[in-house]
Design a protein around this motif. Sequence first.
Motif, PDB file in Angstrom:
ATOM      1  N   SER B  43       0.794  -1.217   0.000  1.00 22.59           N
ATOM      2  CA  SER B  43       0.000   0.000   0.000  1.00 22.59           C
ATOM      3  C   SER B  43       0.835   1.280   0.000  1.00 22.59           C
ATOM      4  O   SER B  43       0.279   2.378  -0.073  1.00 22.59           O
ATOM      5  N   GLN B  44       2.180   1.158   0.087  1.00 25.01           N
ATOM      6  CA  GLN B  44       3.001   2.388   0.067  1.00 25.01           C
ATOM      7  C   GLN B  44       3.084   2.974  -1.343  1.00 25.01           C
ATOM      8  O   GLN B  44       3.198   2.231  -2.314  1.00 25.01           O
ATOM      9  N   GLY B  92       6.600  -3.610   4.731  1.00 21.55           N
ATOM     10  CA  GLY B  92       7.095  -4.501   3.690  1.00 21.55           C
ATOM     11  C   GLY B  92       7.286  -5.941   4.138  1.00 21.55           C
ATOM     12  O   GLY B  92       7.829  -6.749   3.393  1.00 21.55           O
TER      13      GLY B  92
END
Lengths: 117, 117, 117
Positions: B43-44, B92
């Motif tokens: 989602s980054q 991550g």
Amino acid sequence: MSDSDIEMVVAIIRPDKLGDVKKSLAEAGAPSLTVTNVSGRGSQPAKKGQWRGEEYTVDLHQKVKIECVVADIPADDVVDAIADAAHTGEKGDGKVFVLPVSDALQIRTGTVGVDAV
Amino acid sequence: MSDSDIEMVVAIIRPDKLGDVKKSLAEAGAPSLTVTNVSGRGSQPAKKGQWRGEEYTVDLHQKVKIECVVADIPADDVVDAIADAAHTGEKGDGKVFVLPVSDALQIRTGTVGVDAV
Amino acid sequence: MSDSDIEMVVAIIRPDKLGDVKKSLAEAGAPSLTVTNVSGRGSQPAKKGQWRGEEYTVDLHQKVKIECVVADIPADDVVDAIADAAHTGEKGDGKVFVLPVSDALQIRTGTVGVDAV
Ligand SMILES: Nc1ncnc2c1ncn2[C@@H]1O[C@H](COP(=O)(O)OP(=O)(O)OP(=O)(O)O)[C@@H](O)[C@H]1O
Ligand SMILES: Nc1ncnc2c1ncn2[C@@H]1O[C@H](COP(=O)(O)OP(=O)(O)OP(=O)(O)O)[C@@H](O)[C@H]1O
Ligand SMILES: Nc1ncnc2c1ncn2[C@@H]1O[C@H](COP(=O)(O)OP(=O)(O)OP(=O)(O)O)[C@@H](O)[C@H]1O
Ligand SMILES: [Mg+2]
Ligand SMILES: [Mg+2]
Ligand SMILES: [Mg+2]
């Protein structure tokens, strides 16, 4: 064996059996497939070896993963076509798994469902 | 959490956690697995960098995908074994997904169903 | 089209469409994805060619596999976002399949279910 109209047959086989499996699938009427290079291990414990005096462990073996999504043909026939062609009788021949698929789309035509497979 | 007898646990993890995850799975009684080199993003937003005066974007990170099909052991135990070993607490760390499997076959023996996993 | 709250959208596309598909997915609100290099064939018979006087057969084409697990967004919207971006109208554009997912876990936070996707 499943109540899904569309199924994904996932097989992990020996790399040198890919040619025979492709031929067997085409003969069974299921020529479409996706192939991925993978590595893996089954139920055997890791093998130990020696190289230049150093001990090493081989625990992941090179395999090939095949994915075939089928709708018109029973998944069992596709499983059998793969297993017949991939069989040697020695440990490490591989596995076949069947997963339900809820929908499919052919990108070129926009066709969805069973006809898209 | 699922009414399927056979399940596929799919995990995407950091490559440098593969060794720990393999050990954790073996200790949990689920040594069999298939490994694929993949890349991905969560989602980054993409990271921007500079290289020799040129701006570039890193938006796909190298990851390892692990697939473990299980039948005798609850999938939740396998998910926990993976997550415990793969966790760092930094963004991550990855994801684990569980998919239903409708059938399985061991190619060497011809065994089908739960006993084939 | 499925009664599963979480679904995995699996697409096999042309490698040179990956950039457009990533952009399209981000715009559709589904930026997370896992990418694998694969090869495959669809319904076309193998192509025959000549190289230095030898006949050869090209029957596996390089493709890229994308996996997007989604929960908040309808899988159909994700399928459409991929298909719009991957479409050329020529044979070989690829396929999209939707598979049910029974559970999900975000490793960093330990979040499970729909919120983990
Ligand atoms: N339960 C499983 N989950 C995921 N992948 C598996 C599983 N079992 C086998 N595989 C994959 O299949 C490959 C071949 O497995 P293998 O044929 O060695 O299975 P096995 O159960 O050990 O059977 P055999 O006794 O015939 O060797 C493994 O390297 C791995 O990639
Ligand atoms: N929804 C998803 N669908 C498919 N793959 C995913 C999804 N989410 C994550 N992944 C895969 O997992 C990898 C790691 O994801 P990551 O851990 O960054 O997820 P995240 O939601 O961003 O969590 P965090 O905030 O802890 O970073 C990604 O590079 C991608 O390969
Ligand atoms: N039924 C299937 N099962 C698994 N993979 C498939 C299937 N059909 C297609 N693929 C994958 O998608 C890729 C592209 O397929 P392709 O677009 O050529 O399908 P097609 O049915 O032949 O459609 P078209 O007529 O538009 O070419 C293949 O190389 C293969 O990797
Ligand atoms: Mg074995
Ligand atoms: Mg992230
Ligand atoms: Mg084609």
